[in-house]
Write a protein that holds these residues in place. Structure first.
Motif, PDB file in Angstrom:
ATOM      1  N   VAL A  46      84.347 119.406 115.733  1.00  0.00           N
ATOM      2  CA  VAL A  46      84.027 119.846 117.091  1.00  0.00           C
ATOM      3  C   VAL A  46      82.764 119.129 117.567  1.00  0.00           C
ATOM      4  O   VAL A  46      81.890 118.793 116.764  1.00  0.00           O
ATOM      5  CB  VAL A  46      83.831 121.385 117.126  1.00  0.00           C
ATOM      6  CG1 VAL A  46      82.603 121.792 116.334  1.00  0.00           C
ATOM      7  CG2 VAL A  46      83.746 121.902 118.553  1.00  0.00           C
ATOM      8  N   ALA A  47      82.713 118.872 118.878  1.00  0.00           N
ATOM      9  CA  ALA A  47      81.523 118.293 119.512  1.00  0.00           C
ATOM     10  C   ALA A  47      80.775 119.424 120.221  1.00  0.00           C
ATOM     11  O   ALA A  47      81.285 120.006 121.179  1.00  0.00           O
ATOM     12  CB  ALA A  47      81.910 117.196 120.496  1.00  0.00           C
ATOM     13  N   SER A  48      79.590 119.747 119.725  1.00  0.00           N
ATOM     14  CA  SER A  48      78.813 120.857 120.273  1.00  0.00           C
ATOM     15  C   SER A  48      77.334 120.481 120.242  1.00  0.00           C
ATOM     16  O   SER A  48      76.911 119.624 119.460  1.00  0.00           O
ATOM     17  CB  SER A  48      79.067 122.127 119.447  1.00  0.00           C
ATOM     18  OG  SER A  48      78.255 123.189 119.887  1.00  0.00           O
TER      19      SER A  48
ATOM     20  N   GLN B 171      81.377 112.189 119.783  1.00  0.00           N
ATOM     21  CA  GLN B 171      82.504 111.821 118.936  1.00  0.00           C
ATOM     22  C   GLN B 171      82.769 112.928 117.906  1.00  0.00           C
ATOM     23  O   GLN B 171      81.845 113.577 117.423  1.00  0.00           O
ATOM     24  CB  GLN B 171      82.237 110.507 118.196  1.00  0.00           C
ATOM     25  CG  GLN B 171      82.031 109.323 119.111  1.00  0.00           C
ATOM     26  CD  GLN B 171      80.550 109.080 119.363  1.00  0.00           C
ATOM     27  OE1 GLN B 171      79.738 109.996 119.317  1.00  0.00           O
ATOM     28  NE2 GLN B 171      80.216 107.828 119.643  1.00  0.00           N
ATOM     29  N   PHE B 172      83.996 113.107 117.609  1.00  0.00           N
ATOM     30  CA  PHE B 172      84.433 113.977 116.515  1.00  0.00           C
ATOM     31  C   PHE B 172      85.802 113.472 116.067  1.00  0.00           C
ATOM     32  O   PHE B 172      86.450 112.693 116.762  1.00  0.00           O
ATOM     33  CB  PHE B 172      84.486 115.450 116.943  1.00  0.00           C
ATOM     34  CG  PHE B 172      85.553 115.754 117.959  1.00  0.00           C
ATOM     35  CD1 PHE B 172      86.813 116.197 117.575  1.00  0.00           C
ATOM     36  CD2 PHE B 172      85.292 115.595 119.322  1.00  0.00           C
ATOM     37  CE1 PHE B 172      87.796 116.462 118.503  1.00  0.00           C
ATOM     38  CE2 PHE B 172      86.273 115.859 120.263  1.00  0.00           C
ATOM     39  CZ  PHE B 172      87.528 116.291 119.856  1.00  0.00           C
ATOM     40  N   THR B 173      86.225 113.876 114.910  1.00  0.00           N
ATOM     41  CA  THR B 173      87.506 113.419 114.378  1.00  0.00           C
ATOM     42  C   THR B 173      88.432 114.609 114.152  1.00  0.00           C
ATOM     43  O   THR B 173      87.986 115.737 113.944  1.00  0.00           O
ATOM     44  CB  THR B 173      87.306 112.667 113.047  1.00  0.00           C
ATOM     45  OG1 THR B 173      86.699 113.545 112.093  1.00  0.00           O
ATOM     46  CG2 THR B 173      86.429 111.442 113.243  1.00  0.00           C
ATOM     47  N   HIS B 174      89.709 114.315 114.192  1.00  0.00           N
ATOM     48  CA  HIS B 174      90.721 115.334 113.950  1.00  0.00           C
ATOM     49  C   HIS B 174      91.005 115.454 112.451  1.00  0.00           C
ATOM     50  O   HIS B 174      90.809 114.516 111.682  1.00  0.00           O
ATOM     51  CB  HIS B 174      92.015 114.992 114.692  1.00  0.00           C
ATOM     52  CG  HIS B 174      91.864 114.980 116.180  1.00  0.00           C
ATOM     53  ND1 HIS B 174      91.929 116.116 116.951  1.00  0.00           N
ATOM     54  CD2 HIS B 174      91.629 113.948 117.055  1.00  0.00           C
ATOM     55  CE1 HIS B 174      91.762 115.818 118.226  1.00  0.00           C
ATOM     56  NE2 HIS B 174      91.574 114.494 118.315  1.00  0.00           N
ATOM     57  N   GLY B 175      91.504 116.599 112.069  1.00  0.00           N
ATOM     58  CA  GLY B 175      91.873 116.807 110.683  1.00  0.00           C
ATOM     59  C   GLY B 175      93.123 116.026 110.308  1.00  0.00           C
ATOM     60  O   GLY B 175      93.988 115.759 111.144  1.00  0.00           O
TER      61      GLY B 175
ATOM     62  N   GLY C 120      95.349 118.267 103.723  1.00  0.00           N
ATOM     63  CA  GLY C 120      94.609 117.267 104.478  1.00  0.00           C
ATOM     64  C   GLY C 120      93.136 117.601 104.590  1.00  0.00           C
ATOM     65  O   GLY C 120      92.733 118.774 104.602  1.00  0.00           O
ATOM     66  N   ASN C 121      92.308 116.558 104.671  1.00  0.00           N
ATOM     67  CA  ASN C 121      90.866 116.751 104.823  1.00  0.00           C
ATOM     68  C   ASN C 121      90.539 117.179 106.247  1.00  0.00           C
ATOM     69  O   ASN C 121      91.230 116.808 107.205  1.00  0.00           O
ATOM     70  CB  ASN C 121      90.109 115.471 104.490  1.00  0.00           C
ATOM     71  CG  ASN C 121      90.244 115.090 103.029  1.00  0.00           C
ATOM     72  OD1 ASN C 121      90.333 115.961 102.164  1.00  0.00           O
ATOM     73  ND2 ASN C 121      90.266 113.797 102.754  1.00  0.00           N
ATOM     74  N   GLY C 122      89.469 117.946 106.375  1.00  0.00           N
ATOM     75  CA  GLY C 122      89.043 118.388 107.700  1.00  0.00           C
ATOM     76  C   GLY C 122      88.358 117.283 108.479  1.00  0.00           C
ATOM     77  O   GLY C 122      87.821 116.328 107.903  1.00  0.00           O
ATOM     78  N   GLY C 123      88.396 117.388 109.793  1.00  0.00           N
ATOM     79  CA  GLY C 123      87.737 116.402 110.644  1.00  0.00           C
ATOM     80  C   GLY C 123      86.228 116.584 110.665  1.00  0.00           C
ATOM     81  O   GLY C 123      85.688 117.616 110.249  1.00  0.00           O
ATOM     82  N   LEU C 124      85.528 115.552 111.128  1.00  0.00           N
ATOM     83  CA  LEU C 124      84.068 115.563 111.193  1.00  0.00           C
ATOM     84  C   LEU C 124      83.602 116.006 112.570  1.00  0.00           C
ATOM     85  O   LEU C 124      84.157 115.604 113.599  1.00  0.00           O
ATOM     86  CB  LEU C 124      83.514 114.172 110.881  1.00  0.00           C
ATOM     87  CG  LEU C 124      83.878 113.577 109.515  1.00  0.00           C
ATOM     88  CD1 LEU C 124      83.303 112.173 109.397  1.00  0.00           C
ATOM     89  CD2 LEU C 124      83.378 114.468 108.399  1.00  0.00           C
ATOM     90  N   GLY C 125      82.563 116.822 112.587  1.00  0.00           N
ATOM     91  CA  GLY C 125      81.939 117.206 113.852  1.00  0.00           C
ATOM     92  C   GLY C 125      80.959 116.158 114.328  1.00  0.00           C
ATOM     93  O   GLY C 125      80.627 115.211 113.608  1.00  0.00           O
TER      94      GLY C 125
END
Length: 403
Positions: A20-22, A140-144, A121-126
């Motif tokens: 998530v982008a926060s 930027q953030f990535t999806h799982g 699956g690996n979790g996405g990066l915030g």
């Protein structure tokens, strides 16, 4: 319980949660910076071998096994929760194949063995991971990542020391009832046994072995005739095969020698490795013939057999105990031979010498000429060892020359 030795299932691992982008938003802190957390890991699907289970009946009806997805991350550096794993308990001896490629993935041969059928699956990066000195407010953030998904074929091969082989109504079920506490169905018609039966034969307080009884074979079994070809795989893990022959068939036109040859030929056609296994000949129902010893010699001569042969009566129990003791002694000798081979010091020394690195030979340092002339440039091979003695002395001489 119904015996099931084949099943096809589908396993789906959990998807990783998205990052998530926060950004921090607190009073008197206008530029708090990124605080988006990562997504949780998706759940995985495991398989574990359990000796308390002896059939794949649970997977005949429950074909889809799906693990939990990971949760999405959130602000304030909060990471998403990981998905729950699921563990499938399977009988010892289960072989796991890829249903699409027919590739053997796992062989659950020991109790408690645990394997990963489908990894989550690996979790996405915030956006917390993307901050830098030049990117103070990353969005930027990535999806799982999605979890693995497989279609698997489960095949059970029972673990037994001895396997019984023979035509229908040869007396295999009667023999296993006599030697062990197993109670398979016994009747006076062919194909009474419809699935494999296991029995523990205890010959002493601390000595025992496991015997397996499979449905009887008929001529053409390797091409799909009868029932036995479906269960011949259960004999592949055995150490010894007992070939039972009915020497007193109910039909007088039946030739026991021809039936014995047919069984051996079907075994060879089905699997050459199974055909090469140690095999003993057991002549059953000798209590119904007048001259058992003469029958034994005539049968072995016509059959061309020169291996171990036993004459028994499974129903009356004649010769069954001697057969059990002979099998137990043979199995003990095989286990001792295997253990002695593994502990042979000759092989240990060979492995140790192979693993030991070869010694490094160093060339002695080149000494300066007696007249004090230049010794020339030193290559790395000519360089002296770094032991401090020679280097220190040369360094001292050099300091003196400088003064």
């Amino acid at each position: 319980m119904k015996f099931v030795d084949e099943a096809t299932i589908e396993v789906v691992a959990g998807k990783g949660g998205n990052g998530v982008a926060s950004f921090r938003r607190e009073k008197f802190i206008p530029f708090g910076g990124p605080d988006g957390g990562d997504g949780g890991r998706g759940g995985s699907v495991y398989a574990v071998a359990d000796r308390n289970i002896n059939t794949l009946i649970d997977y005949r009806y429950a074909r889809l096994h799906r693990a939990q997805n990971g949760e999405q991350g959130s602000g304030s550096d909060r990471y998403g929760a990981g998905g729950s794993d699921i563990t499938l308990r399977m009988p010892v001896g289960t072989m796991v194949y890829d249903a699409e490629t027919n590739e053997l993935l796992f062989d659950l041969a020991t109790h408690g063995q645990k394997v990963v059928l489908a990894a989550g699956g690996n979790g996405g990066l915030g956006n917390l991971h993307f901050k830098s000195s030049t990117n103070r407010a990353p969005r930027q953030f990535t999806h799982g990542r999605p979890g693995e998904q497989r279609k698997l074929r489960l095949e059970l091969k029972v673990l037994a020391d001895v396997g019984l082989l023979g035509m229908p109504n040869a007396g295999k079920s009667t023999l296993i009832r006599k030697l062990s506490n197993a109670r398979p169905k016994v009747a006076d018609y062919p194909f009474t046994t419809l699935h494999p039966n296991l029995g523990v034969v205890r010959t002493d307080a601390e000595r025992s072995f496991v015997i397996a009884d499979i449905p009887g074979l008929i001529e053409g079994a390797s091409e799909g005739a009868g029932l036995g070809h479906q269960f011949l795989r259960h004999l592949s893990r055995t150490r010894l095969l007992l070939h039972l022959v009915d020497v007193a068939p109910m039909d007088p036109t039946v030739d026991p020698v021809h039936e014995a040859r047919a069984i051996v030929e079907e075994l060879r056609r089905y699997d050459p490795a199974l055909y090469e296994k140690p095999r003993w000949l057991v002549l059953n129902k000798v209590d119904m013939v007048d001259d058992p010893q003469g029958l034994k010699e005539a049968f072995c001569l016509e059959f061309g057999w020169d291996g171990p042969v036993f004459c028994i009566s499974a129903l009356a129990g004649d010769g069954t105990q001697e057969l059990a003791w002979a099998v137990q002694n043979w199995l003990d000798e095989q286990r001792e031979a295997e253990q002695a081979f593994d502990e042979d010091p000759r092989f240990v020394e060979t492995q140790a010498s192979a693993a030991k690195p070869a010694p490094v030979r160093r060339r002695p340092p080149r000494r300066a000429p007696a007249d004090g002339g230049d010794a020339g440039p030193q290559t790395p091979e000519d360089a002296p060892d770094d032991d401090g003695g020679d280097a220190g002395g040369e360094g001292g001489d050099g300091g003196g020359d400088g003064d």
